[in-house]
Design a protein around this motif. Structure first.
Motif: not given
Length: 364
Positions: A240, A309-310, A313-314, A317, A332, A334-336, A338-339
């Protein structure tokens, strides 16, 4: 260990990255988000063909007799490419539980299949948000398991599970086949993780270890998996960061690349710092396997990698602006992920508590 990888380890990283970049694509991963019960079979076939499932297991059972460092390198690249299945981590966790705590008969029975990848393993310790509860959700009576384990990663496809259960007056670590276990799929924003509730009803199980040693054994397995997950998180954060950097030097606004603006360049620099801290902690934790401070190092790696990672990814975006939230761009994914990874093997609160307890003990 040196903070630098040797030649052989660098070759593993380079080759695994080449293979995964060639065989895993965004176009294959996007449909999995809308389908429950499926994973990216191409990725798992590649893992088996490349011998990644056998990497850290003993040669006597079909393994390659390498270690956590080498498997971490694979996980790092898997994180970069958004590997579409959770089994690299769960197979390793289940296999290590059997290798470290099982009998010779149990090792002979289960390890060859886990090493080849033909058997898929899951690790089911958590009860709700508690990664290692004082009173487990399962009960082992005689050689039979009863109870429900919720939110087990890989549970929809696993053939066996290593579980943490209540035995007769003491905790127990056991292994059970899942052929007759009722599974209920959990629809999530990262369906390729194959989360499921597993309902055990008189399910035959084999004890690995009992008593106080069972809880320590379970924590050790969680720590091993946490180090692999931390490598995966660090890989995703690195990807990211690079995506954000590349966009910032090509996208122009007011006559110049947006990367020239301090709000953008400083944010990318902060992500770089988090990624490098996570990477260093991952290498250190992997190198401490078998040492007295391994759990402490694993907790530090897990915490720093989750934050990296959080954040990456945030912020990636946000750097992309409106296009960053489109389905087609795929950020998204990666965002998914990461969560999802932030809660597997225990969330931040769990590992922060583990770290504080360990450091308090050392200070005392």
């Amino acid at each position: 260990m040196s903070i630098l990888y040797d030649e052989g380890q660098q070759a593993i990283a380079t080759e695994s990255r080449r293979v995964l970049e060639a065989r895993v694509s965004k176009e294959e991963l996007l449909p999995l988000l809308e389908t429950s019960g499926r994973y990216h079979e191409g990725y798992w076939t590649t893992a088996k063909e490349q011998g990644w499932t056998a990497l850290a297991l003993p040669e006597a059972y079909g393994g390659l007799d390498l270690g956590l460092i080498e498997l971490g390198l694979i996980a790092h690249q898997a994180g970069r490419s958004l590997s579409g299945a959770p089994f690299l981590t769960s197979n390793f966790g289940a296999a290590k539980a059997i290798e470290l705590y099982g009998s010779d008969d149990q090792k002979t029975k289960w390890l060859p299949g886990l090493a080849s990848g033909e058997t898929i393993g899951a690790v089911a310790f958590a009860s709700g948000a508690n990664a290692l509860p004082a009173r487990p959700a399962l009960t082992l009576t005689g050689e039979r398991l009863d109870g429900v384990m919720t939110g087990v990663a890989g549970g929809l496809a696993a053939d066996i599970a290593v579980v943490f259960a209540n035995g007769p007056g003491m905790p127990v670590l056991a292994v059970a086949e899942l052929a007759d276990v009722k599974r209920t799929a959990i629809a999530t924003f990262d369906n390729s993780r194959l989360y499921a509730d597993l309902e055990f009803a008189g399910t035959p199980a084999e004890t690995l270890v009992t008593g106080g040693a069972a809880r320590e054994a379970a924590l050790h397995i969680l720590a091993l998996q946490a180090v692999i997950t931390a490598h995966e998180q660090a890989g995703g954060a690195e990807a990211m960061m690079e995506i954000a950097r590349d966009y910032a030097v090509t996208r122009r606004a007011f006559g110049q690349p947006i990367g020239a603006f301090q709000s953008i360049k400083h944010r990318i620099a902060e992500i770089y710092g988090l990624v490098e801290l996570a990477r260093a902690n991952c290498i250190h934790a992997a190198s401490r396997e078998g040492q007295a401070d391994f759990i402490t190092a694993a907790a530090a790696a897990r915490i720093s990698a989750t934050e990296a990672y959080d954040t990456a990814s945030r912020d990636c975006v946000q750097i992309h602006g409106g296009i960053g939230v489109t389905w087609e761009l795929g950020l998204h994914l990666h965002t998914r992920r990461a969560r999802s990874l932030a809660i597997e093997q225990g969330n931040l609160l769990f590992w922060e508590d583990v770290l504080v307890d360990r450091l308090t003990g050392e200070a005392a």
